[in-house]
Design a protein around this motif. Structure first.
Motif, mmCIF file in Angstrom:
data_model
loop_
_atom_site.group_PDB
_atom_site.id
_atom_site.type_symbol
_atom_site.label_atom_id
_atom_site.label_comp_id
_atom_site.label_asym_id
_atom_site.label_seq_id
_atom_site.Cartn_x
_atom_site.Cartn_y
_atom_site.Cartn_z
ATOM 1 N N ARG A 39 0.860 -1.190 0.000
ATOM 2 C CA ARG A 39 0.000 0.000 0.000
ATOM 3 C C ARG A 39 0.893 1.235 0.000
ATOM 4 O O ARG A 39 1.938 1.255 0.633
ATOM 5 C CB ARG A 39 -0.905 0.024 1.221
ATOM 6 C CG ARG A 39 -1.972 -1.044 1.170
ATOM 7 C CD ARG A 39 -2.938 -0.859 2.320
ATOM 8 N NE ARG A 39 -3.910 -1.916 2.349
ATOM 9 C CZ ARG A 39 -5.156 -1.783 1.941
ATOM 10 N NH1 ARG A 39 -5.585 -0.643 1.472
ATOM 11 N NH2 ARG A 39 -5.988 -2.798 2.018
ATOM 12 N N PHE A 40 0.440 2.268 -0.732
ATOM 13 C CA PHE A 40 1.172 3.528 -0.832
ATOM 14 C C PHE A 40 0.295 4.668 -0.336
ATOM 15 O O PHE A 40 -0.928 4.599 -0.422
ATOM 16 C CB PHE A 40 1.587 3.809 -2.285
ATOM 17 C CG PHE A 40 2.586 2.836 -2.825
ATOM 18 C CD1 PHE A 40 3.940 3.011 -2.582
ATOM 19 C CD2 PHE A 40 2.187 1.749 -3.579
ATOM 20 C CE1 PHE A 40 4.871 2.123 -3.081
ATOM 21 C CE2 PHE A 40 3.101 0.859 -4.086
ATOM 22 C CZ PHE A 40 4.452 1.044 -3.832
ATOM 23 N N ASP A 41 0.936 5.730 0.146
ATOM 24 C CA ASP A 41 0.255 6.963 0.535
ATOM 25 C C ASP A 41 0.565 8.033 -0.489
ATOM 26 O O ASP A 41 1.730 8.229 -0.859
ATOM 27 C CB ASP A 41 0.735 7.447 1.911
ATOM 28 C CG ASP A 41 0.309 6.526 3.039
ATOM 29 O OD1 ASP A 41 -0.754 5.908 2.924
ATOM 30 O OD2 ASP A 41 1.058 6.444 4.027
ATOM 31 N N GLY A 50 -3.976 1.047 -2.987
ATOM 32 C CA GLY A 50 -3.654 -0.368 -2.942
ATOM 33 C C GLY A 50 -4.780 -1.147 -2.284
ATOM 34 O O GLY A 50 -5.855 -0.611 -2.058
ATOM 35 N N PRO A 51 -4.571 -2.407 -2.008
ATOM 36 C CA PRO A 51 -3.301 -3.114 -2.033
ATOM 37 C C PRO A 51 -2.922 -3.593 -3.434
ATOM 38 O O PRO A 51 -3.772 -3.936 -4.241
ATOM 39 C CB PRO A 51 -3.541 -4.320 -1.130
ATOM 40 C CG PRO A 51 -5.006 -4.582 -1.248
ATOM 41 C CD PRO A 51 -5.653 -3.241 -1.477
ATOM 42 N N PHE A 52 -1.626 -3.587 -3.704
ATOM 43 C CA PHE A 52 -1.062 -4.100 -4.947
ATOM 44 C C PHE A 52 -0.332 -5.389 -4.601
ATOM 45 O O PHE A 52 0.425 -5.438 -3.639
ATOM 46 C CB PHE A 52 -0.093 -3.097 -5.572
ATOM 47 C CG PHE A 52 -0.729 -1.766 -5.884
ATOM 48 C CD1 PHE A 52 -1.525 -1.614 -6.996
ATOM 49 C CD2 PHE A 52 -0.527 -0.672 -5.060
ATOM 50 C CE1 PHE A 52 -2.118 -0.394 -7.290
ATOM 51 C CE2 PHE A 52 -1.111 0.549 -5.335
ATOM 52 C CZ PHE A 52 -1.913 0.690 -6.449
ATOM 53 N N THR A 53 -0.535 -6.424 -5.388
ATOM 54 C CA THR A 53 0.099 -7.713 -5.145
ATOM 55 C C THR A 53 1.506 -7.708 -5.719
ATOM 56 O O THR A 53 1.710 -7.351 -6.874
ATOM 57 C CB THR A 53 -0.719 -8.850 -5.788
ATOM 58 O OG1 THR A 53 -2.045 -8.786 -5.285
ATOM 59 C CG2 THR A 53 -0.124 -10.199 -5.462
ATOM 60 N N GLN A 54 2.466 -8.141 -4.914
ATOM 61 C CA GLN A 54 3.861 -8.224 -5.352
ATOM 62 C C GLN A 54 4.092 -9.591 -5.970
ATOM 63 O O GLN A 54 3.946 -10.607 -5.308
ATOM 64 C CB GLN A 54 4.796 -8.016 -4.152
ATOM 65 C CG GLN A 54 6.258 -8.226 -4.467
ATOM 66 C CD GLN A 54 6.842 -7.121 -5.321
ATOM 67 O OE1 GLN A 54 6.427 -5.979 -5.234
ATOM 68 N NE2 GLN A 54 7.800 -7.457 -6.137
ATOM 69 N N GLU A 55 4.428 -9.622 -7.234
ATOM 70 C CA GLU A 55 4.748 -10.867 -7.936
ATOM 71 C C GLU A 55 6.160 -10.773 -8.478
ATOM 72 O O GLU A 55 6.505 -9.805 -9.152
ATOM 73 C CB GLU A 55 3.777 -11.109 -9.098
ATOM 74 C CG GLU A 55 2.369 -11.410 -8.684
ATOM 75 C CD GLU A 55 2.216 -12.738 -7.991
ATOM 76 O OE1 GLU A 55 3.004 -13.660 -8.253
ATOM 77 O OE2 GLU A 55 1.311 -12.849 -7.154
ATOM 78 N N GLY A 56 6.987 -11.757 -8.193
ATOM 79 C CA GLY A 56 8.353 -11.761 -8.697
ATOM 80 C C GLY A 56 9.221 -10.751 -7.972
ATOM 81 O O GLY A 56 8.942 -10.329 -6.864
ATOM 82 N N GLU A 57 10.308 -10.359 -8.633
ATOM 83 C CA GLU A 57 11.280 -9.472 -8.007
ATOM 84 C C GLU A 57 11.187 -8.038 -8.498
ATOM 85 O O GLU A 57 11.959 -7.192 -8.103
ATOM 86 C CB GLU A 57 12.688 -10.012 -8.258
ATOM 87 C CG GLU A 57 12.910 -11.379 -7.632
ATOM 88 C CD GLU A 57 14.264 -11.953 -7.950
ATOM 89 O OE1 GLU A 57 15.111 -11.240 -8.515
ATOM 90 O OE2 GLU A 57 14.483 -13.122 -7.622
ATOM 91 N N SER A 78 4.072 1.533 5.440
ATOM 92 C CA SER A 78 4.624 0.322 6.060
ATOM 93 C C SER A 78 3.687 -0.305 7.085
ATOM 94 O O SER A 78 3.803 -1.498 7.363
ATOM 95 C CB SER A 78 5.976 0.628 6.700
ATOM 96 O OG SER A 78 5.835 1.645 7.663
ATOM 97 N N THR A 79 2.758 0.451 7.648
ATOM 98 C CA THR A 79 1.843 -0.124 8.639
ATOM 99 C C THR A 79 0.767 -0.989 7.993
ATOM 100 O O THR A 79 0.289 -1.934 8.611
ATOM 101 C CB THR A 79 1.174 0.982 9.488
ATOM 102 O OG1 THR A 79 0.469 1.868 8.621
ATOM 103 C CG2 THR A 79 2.200 1.740 10.294
ATOM 104 N N GLN A 80 0.379 -0.698 6.759
ATOM 105 C CA GLN A 80 -0.666 -1.474 6.089
ATOM 106 C C GLN A 80 -0.122 -2.415 5.022
ATOM 107 O O GLN A 80 -0.880 -3.113 4.359
ATOM 108 C CB GLN A 80 -1.693 -0.524 5.462
ATOM 109 C CG GLN A 80 -2.473 0.254 6.482
ATOM 110 C CD GLN A 80 -3.553 1.118 5.846
ATOM 111 O OE1 GLN A 80 -3.910 0.946 4.697
ATOM 112 N NE2 GLN A 80 -4.068 2.056 6.615
ATOM 113 N N THR A 81 1.195 -2.449 4.852
ATOM 114 C CA THR A 81 1.814 -3.362 3.901
ATOM 115 C C THR A 81 2.011 -4.713 4.580
ATOM 116 O O THR A 81 2.425 -4.779 5.736
ATOM 117 C CB THR A 81 3.172 -2.799 3.427
ATOM 118 O OG1 THR A 81 2.924 -1.581 2.718
ATOM 119 C CG2 THR A 81 3.894 -3.763 2.517
#
Length: 179
Positions: A39-41, A50-57, A78-81
């Motif tokens: 998640r971003f502010d 967000g939330p955005f799903t992290q896939e791969g590197e 960072s609190t909601q990630t």
């Protein structure tokens, strides 16, 4: 169940499919956090994106804010990630399976969730997981043409020496309902 392959036989035909391989654990890395949902502010309007799903590197980049249409700046919330732990290990062909005069092949294996710290260097194991490829910019710069790094994302881990006996220490990845 997937067909058992040797590390030497893994090719592009098995990419993104379930494979079962055996070998000796030669190296085990530390446990590291990995982004799962990001998640971003928005720094202009304060909207949480967000939330955005992290896939791969690859790095996740936000194009614009959905609220104020601003193109940035954005900061990581960072609190909601949500993070997940991962660990890398190196799996090498067992000494008895290497053809004479050849060097043993090895593959990188990624352990997630409850499989972490289950492997110890020197153990002969069987790993069932998904054989994936990922873009590696360092290999591309070195070779001058597109090269992809391959890894096995482990789902099941078994110690081979215990499988031969009467007892078996086998770990399966347990997925949480939120995944």
């Amino acid at each position: 169940m997937p067909v058992r392959h040797s590390l030497r036989d893994l090719r592009q035909d098995q990419l993104n499919s379930l494979v079962k391989v055996g070998g000796v654990v030669t190296r085990r890395g530390g446990v590291w956090p990995m982004l799962k949902w990001v998640r971003f502010d928005c720094q202009k309007c304060g909207q949480v994106l967000g939330p955005f799903t992290q896939e791969g590197e690859g790095e996740i980049k936000v194009a614009h804010c959905f609220n104020c249409q601003s193109r940035g700046p954005f900061s990581l919330n960072s609190t909601q990630t949500v993070y997940k732990n991962y660990q890398k290990l190196t799996l090498q062909e067992s000494p008895g399976t290497v053809p004479p005069g050849r060097l043993p092949r090895q593959r990188e294996v990624i352990l997630l969730w409850d499989l972490i710290d289950s492997a110890k260097p020197g153990e002969e194991v069987e790993i069932t997981g998904i054989y994936r490829n990922s873009f590696d910019a360092g290999l591309n710069m070195k070779n001058g043409f597109p090269v992809f790094k391959t890894v096995i994302e482990a789902n099941v881990y078994s110690i081979k020496s215990l499988l031969m006996g009467s007892t078996s220490r086998r770990k399966r990845m347990r997925w949480k309902a939120s995944d």
